[in-house]
Design a protein around this motif. Structure first.
Motif, PDB file in Angstrom:
ATOM      1  N   PRO A 171       0.509 -26.154 -16.166  1.00  0.00           N
ATOM      2  CA  PRO A 171      -0.369 -24.583 -15.672  1.00  0.00           C
ATOM      3  C   PRO A 171       0.535 -23.422 -16.144  1.00  0.00           C
ATOM      4  CG  PRO A 171       0.738 -25.925 -13.905  1.00  0.00           C
ATOM      5  CD  PRO A 171       0.722 -26.943 -15.418  1.00  0.00           C
ATOM      6  N   LYS A 172       0.065 -22.277 -16.299  1.00  0.00           N
ATOM      7  CA  LYS A 172       0.706 -21.036 -16.640  1.00  0.00           C
ATOM      8  C   LYS A 172       1.241 -20.639 -15.512  1.00  0.00           C
ATOM      9  CE  LYS A 172      -0.250 -21.076 -20.976  1.00  0.00           C
ATOM     10  NZ  LYS A 172      -1.176 -22.704 -21.012  1.00  0.00           N
ATOM     11  N   PRO A 173       2.474 -20.621 -15.258  1.00  0.00           N
ATOM     12  CA  PRO A 173       3.164 -20.007 -13.957  1.00  0.00           C
ATOM     13  C   PRO A 173       3.119 -18.618 -14.022  1.00  0.00           C
ATOM     14  CG  PRO A 173       4.844 -20.595 -15.547  1.00  0.00           C
ATOM     15  CD  PRO A 173       3.600 -20.937 -15.978  1.00  0.00           C
ATOM     16  N   GLY A 174       3.448 -17.759 -12.697  1.00  0.00           N
ATOM     17  CA  GLY A 174       3.883 -16.503 -12.739  1.00  0.00           C
ATOM     18  C   GLY A 174       2.494 -15.844 -11.756  1.00  0.00           C
ATOM     19  N   PRO A 175       2.684 -14.538 -11.475  1.00  0.00           N
ATOM     20  CA  PRO A 175       1.754 -13.979 -10.581  1.00  0.00           C
ATOM     21  C   PRO A 175       0.178 -13.605 -11.491  1.00  0.00           C
ATOM     22  CG  PRO A 175       3.232 -12.558 -11.154  1.00  0.00           C
ATOM     23  CD  PRO A 175       3.822 -13.841 -11.508  1.00  0.00           C
ATOM     24  N   SER A 176      -0.924 -13.546 -10.719  1.00  0.00           N
ATOM     25  CA  SER A 176      -2.045 -13.203 -11.208  1.00  0.00           C
ATOM     26  C   SER A 176      -2.148 -11.729 -11.346  1.00  0.00           C
ATOM     27  CB  SER A 176      -3.405 -13.786 -10.715  1.00  0.00           C
ATOM     28  OG  SER A 176      -4.537 -13.284 -10.976  1.00  0.00           O
ATOM     29  N   VAL A 177      -2.394 -10.929 -12.664  1.00  0.00           N
ATOM     30  CA  VAL A 177      -2.409  -9.835 -12.700  1.00  0.00           C
ATOM     31  C   VAL A 177      -3.598  -8.964 -11.868  1.00  0.00           C
ATOM     32  CG1 VAL A 177      -2.845  -7.737 -14.225  1.00  0.00           C
ATOM     33  CG2 VAL A 177      -1.525  -9.673 -14.949  1.00  0.00           C
ATOM     34  N   ASP A 178      -4.662  -9.601 -11.763  1.00  0.00           N
ATOM     35  CA  ASP A 178      -5.678  -9.099 -10.978  1.00  0.00           C
ATOM     36  C   ASP A 178      -5.724  -9.201  -9.504  1.00  0.00           C
ATOM     37  OD1 ASP A 178      -8.411 -10.229 -13.407  1.00  0.00           O
ATOM     38  OD2 ASP A 178      -7.210  -8.536 -13.290  1.00  0.00           O
ATOM     39  N   ARG A 179      -5.010 -10.130  -8.991  1.00  0.00           N
ATOM     40  CA  ARG A 179      -4.770 -10.507  -7.639  1.00  0.00           C
ATOM     41  C   ARG A 179      -3.666  -9.400  -7.158  1.00  0.00           C
ATOM     42  NH1 ARG A 179      -2.172 -15.781  -4.866  1.00  0.00           N
ATOM     43  NH2 ARG A 179      -2.171 -15.063  -2.579  1.00  0.00           N
ATOM     44  N   PHE A 180      -2.675  -9.014  -8.106  1.00  0.00           N
ATOM     45  CA  PHE A 180      -1.466  -8.197  -7.453  1.00  0.00           C
ATOM     46  C   PHE A 180      -1.700  -6.822  -7.935  1.00  0.00           C
ATOM     47  CE2 PHE A 180       0.299 -12.202  -6.883  1.00  0.00           C
ATOM     48  CZ  PHE A 180       0.910 -12.299  -5.706  1.00  0.00           C
ATOM     49  N   LYS A 181      -2.826  -6.377  -8.877  1.00  0.00           N
ATOM     50  CA  LYS A 181      -3.314  -5.114  -9.284  1.00  0.00           C
ATOM     51  C   LYS A 181      -3.197  -4.139  -8.212  1.00  0.00           C
ATOM     52  CE  LYS A 181      -6.152  -2.227 -12.293  1.00  0.00           C
ATOM     53  NZ  LYS A 181      -7.525  -2.396 -12.996  1.00  0.00           N
ATOM     54  N   ARG A 182      -2.485  -2.893  -8.478  1.00  0.00           N
ATOM     55  CA  ARG A 182      -2.385  -1.904  -7.621  1.00  0.00           C
ATOM     56  C   ARG A 182      -3.541  -0.686  -7.724  1.00  0.00           C
ATOM     57  NH1 ARG A 182       0.251  -3.948  -3.179  1.00  0.00           N
ATOM     58  NH2 ARG A 182       0.315  -1.822  -2.290  1.00  0.00           N
ATOM     59  N   VAL A 183      -4.475  -0.298  -6.760  1.00  0.00           N
ATOM     60  CA  VAL A 183      -5.355   0.668  -7.207  1.00  0.00           C
ATOM     61  C   VAL A 183      -5.328   1.915  -6.133  1.00  0.00           C
ATOM     62  CG1 VAL A 183      -7.171  -0.727  -8.307  1.00  0.00           C
ATOM     63  CG2 VAL A 183      -7.165  -0.521  -5.961  1.00  0.00           C
ATOM     64  N   ASP A 184      -5.606   3.014  -6.394  1.00  0.00           N
ATOM     65  CA  ASP A 184      -5.645   4.065  -5.458  1.00  0.00           C
ATOM     66  C   ASP A 184      -6.910   4.373  -4.793  1.00  0.00           C
ATOM     67  OD1 ASP A 184      -3.086   4.830  -6.326  1.00  0.00           O
ATOM     68  OD2 ASP A 184      -3.813   6.080  -7.940  1.00  0.00           O
ATOM     69  N   CYS A 185      -6.826   4.487  -3.208  1.00  0.00           N
ATOM     70  CA  CYS A 185      -8.017   4.662  -2.528  1.00  0.00           C
ATOM     71  C   CYS A 185      -8.328   6.260  -2.882  1.00  0.00           C
ATOM     72  CB  CYS A 185      -7.774   4.618  -1.216  1.00  0.00           C
ATOM     73  SG  CYS A 185      -8.999   5.098   0.034  1.00  0.00           S
ATOM     74  N   VAL A 186      -9.871   6.231  -3.203  1.00  0.00           N
ATOM     75  CA  VAL A 186     -10.369   7.678  -3.472  1.00  0.00           C
ATOM     76  C   VAL A 186     -10.344   8.599  -2.300  1.00  0.00           C
ATOM     77  CG1 VAL A 186     -12.817   6.992  -3.392  1.00  0.00           C
ATOM     78  CG2 VAL A 186     -12.328   8.468  -5.025  1.00  0.00           C
ATOM     79  N   GLY A 187     -10.327   7.862  -1.059  1.00  0.00           N
ATOM     80  CA  GLY A 187     -10.227   8.767   0.187  1.00  0.00           C
ATOM     81  C   GLY A 187      -8.955   9.279   0.748  1.00  0.00           C
ATOM     82  N   CYS A 188      -8.018   8.531   0.648  1.00  0.00           N
ATOM     83  CA  CYS A 188      -6.477   9.022   0.932  1.00  0.00           C
ATOM     84  C   CYS A 188      -5.540   8.740  -0.074  1.00  0.00           C
ATOM     85  CB  CYS A 188      -6.313   7.992   2.494  1.00  0.00           C
ATOM     86  SG  CYS A 188      -6.401   6.456   1.977  1.00  0.00           S
ATOM     87  N   ASP A 189      -5.944   8.098  -1.138  1.00  0.00           N
ATOM     88  CA  ASP A 189      -4.649   8.126  -2.203  1.00  0.00           C
ATOM     89  C   ASP A 189      -3.750   7.066  -2.039  1.00  0.00           C
ATOM     90  OD1 ASP A 189      -5.930   9.953  -3.998  1.00  0.00           O
ATOM     91  OD2 ASP A 189      -4.656  11.705  -3.219  1.00  0.00           O
ATOM     92  N   THR A 190      -4.080   6.197  -0.766  1.00  0.00           N
ATOM     93  CA  THR A 190      -3.056   5.170  -0.857  1.00  0.00           C
ATOM     94  C   THR A 190      -3.108   4.031  -1.876  1.00  0.00           C
ATOM     95  OG1 THR A 190      -3.358   5.667   1.499  1.00  0.00           O
ATOM     96  CG2 THR A 190      -2.427   3.384   0.924  1.00  0.00           C
ATOM     97  N   LYS A 191      -2.047   3.507  -2.196  1.00  0.00           N
ATOM     98  CA  LYS A 191      -2.025   2.406  -3.044  1.00  0.00           C
ATOM     99  C   LYS A 191      -2.442   1.005  -2.258  1.00  0.00           C
ATOM    100  CE  LYS A 191       0.914   4.461  -6.811  1.00  0.00           C
ATOM    101  NZ  LYS A 191      -0.276   4.045  -7.877  1.00  0.00           N
ATOM    102  N   LEU A 192      -3.230   0.099  -2.833  1.00  0.00           N
ATOM    103  CA  LEU A 192      -3.507  -1.157  -2.204  1.00  0.00           C
ATOM    104  C   LEU A 192      -3.845  -1.974  -3.370  1.00  0.00           C
ATOM    105  CD1 LEU A 192      -7.081  -1.017  -0.745  1.00  0.00           C
ATOM    106  CD2 LEU A 192      -6.419   0.881  -2.031  1.00  0.00           C
TER     107      LEU A 192
END
Length: 463
Positions: A171-192
């Motif tokens: 199995p390929k180890p390491g974190p999943s990129v999609d799972r841990f990807k950070r995006v900006d909330c369009v309402g408050c600019d908070t990263k989540l």
């Protein structure tokens, strides 16, 4: 044999030596086959070969366990930089949320944390950390397939040992990129995290806090129906898990109410209740009364007054009274929902929150009258207001020629682009939103095409 293999530093070579010894044992066993009775006991030589095969099989399993453990350890070493970047981003997002809460309460902004300073620095890069985690090429090693054969059994040469890339069988180890990807909330600019956000078809992301705030405003403002972002409606499935049971039930009830045309909505005639009862079109012929589920009072769907069985009713008297008040005050009444509206800037083309379009001058449905589209004074007032946002109020005195030229340009643009559908927003100065009327001391948005000036919420969820 086993101790010799485990003492050898080169495990791959040791495994190959063991395989050659196993081949010799199989060859000897095949040479003995058929030379003794079937019921005869096994010789000491056959027993020794069997013990050696079992020992080699056991050592092969230990080799695979060692290889897997080494692969996982190498993966952790290679991904250490990437994991550290995600840790810093997580701490910075938590600090950003705390700063936003303090600012909303009018408290001073604290000094940036170490994580916030790292995220803002030029050296900090998720892409660079991802490039540095490229896995190293692995040696081609012998990989066994299944248990060792019994002595005397034939085994195809291509199934005894396969040479393959070890990483392809693990199995390929390491974190999943999609799972841990950070995006900006369009309402408050908070990263989540991407998995914690509500995504829309316009490629915007909403955090749970901003989504709840939007729904709470939606419950008392029909202009936000349907609940949308950039004219793309939210799906019920995407928001239901972020609202909570109570708020979701309120949203569903209000959505059901908004989906009934305004002129057909029936509300409880008891002023202290005023609960939504349903649509007048849903009532069977000859039975115009609806009983309220809260206060149990009856309401007539024809005149919207208290139920009066056995007596006839005329038109809705409340609507007539509202229309008379509107005429006396110079207002207009929406022909769709009877809402009273006023106009202080813009053209005579009115669009009510019930989606009805009508003329402000005569009140009939749009494009069914010969009234002028613009009141010239209102057009100039709107152009001046937008020029104030564009070049600043001080330009009226400091640069009068430039200011008047801007007013003329805005007025002409309003005549040409008043029906702008797809807005392109840019930031502008403080002022009042043309849609909701709220005053923003710091930030408004102006459309590059029609110069409409609105707040952030109206740009996303109304126009």
């Amino acid at each position: 044999m086993a101790s010799t293999l485990f003492d050898d530093d080169d495990l791959d070579s040791a495994l190959l030596v063991a395989q050659l010894q196993l081949d010799d044992a199989l060859e000897v066993s095949r040479g003995r086959k058929g030379k003794a009775r079937a019921t005869a006991p096994r010789t000491d030589e056959e027993i020794a070969f069997q013990i050696q095969a079992e020992e080699l099989s056991s050592w092969k399993q230990m080799y695979h366990d060692h290889t897997l453990a080494k692969s996982l350890n190498d993966a952790l070493d290679q991904d250490a930089a990437l994991l550290e970047v995600y840790r810093v981003m997580e701490e910075a997002a938590h600090a950003d949320r705390r700063v936003a809460e303090l600012v909303s309460r009018g408290r001073p902004v604290p000094r940036p944390t170490d994580a916030q300073r790292k995220v803002e620095s030029r050296e900090f890069s998720l892409e660079r950390a991802s490039r540095n985690t490229t896995p190293k090429p692995r040696k081609r090693v012998p990989v066994g397939s299944g248990p060792a054969p019994q002595l005397g059994e034939e085994e195809p040469l291509d199934s005894i040992w396969r040479f393959d890339v070890l990483s392809e069988s693990l199995p390929k180890p390491g974190p999943s990129v999609d799972r841990f990807k950070r995006v900006d909330c369009v309402g408050c600019d908070t990263k989540l995290r991407l998995t914690e956000a509500v995504s829309t078809t316009c490629d915007h992301y909403w955090c749970a806090g901003c989504l709840k705030s939007l729904v709470e405003v939606y419950l008392r403002d029909e202009s936000l129906h349907p609940l949308r972002c950039c004219k793309n409606a939210f799906s019920l499935a995407s928001i239901s898990t972020h609202l909570g049971r109570r708020l979701l039930d309120q949203y569903n009830a209000k959505r059901t109410e908004y989906e009934v045309s305004a002129q057909n909505r029936v509300y409880c005639s008891t002023p202290t209740c005023s609960a939504f009862l349903g649509s007048s079109d849903a009532q069977p012929a000859g039975s115009p009364d609806i009983a309220c589920g809260k206060c149990h009072a009856g309401t007539c769907t024809l005149c919207r007054n208290a139920a009066h069985p056995g007596t006839r009713c005329g038109e809705n008297q409340a609507v007539d009274q509202v229309r008379a008040l509107a005429r006396e005050s110079g207002w207009q009444t929406c022909p769709g929902c009877f809402t009273v509206v006023d106009l202080h800037h813009g053209c005579n083309h009115m669009t009510c929150h019930c989606r009805a379009e009508f003329c402000f001058v005569c009140g009939v449905r749009w494009k069914n009258c010969e009234c002028p589209q613009w009141n010239e004074q209102r057009l100039i007032d709107t152009a001046r207001m937008r020029a104030d946002h564009d070049i600043g109020v001080r330009a009226r005195v400091a640069q009068p020629v430039r200011y008047e030229a801007a007013v003329a340009r805005m007025a002409e643009n309003i005549r040409v682009n008043h029906g702008c559908v797809w807005h392109s927003w840019r930031g502008t100065g403080p002022g009042n939103c043309e849609e909701c009327g709220d005053y923003l001391p710091v930030f408004l948005k102006m459309c590059r095409n029609c110069n409409l000036v609105v707040c952030r919420r109206c740009s996303l969820n109304r126009v």
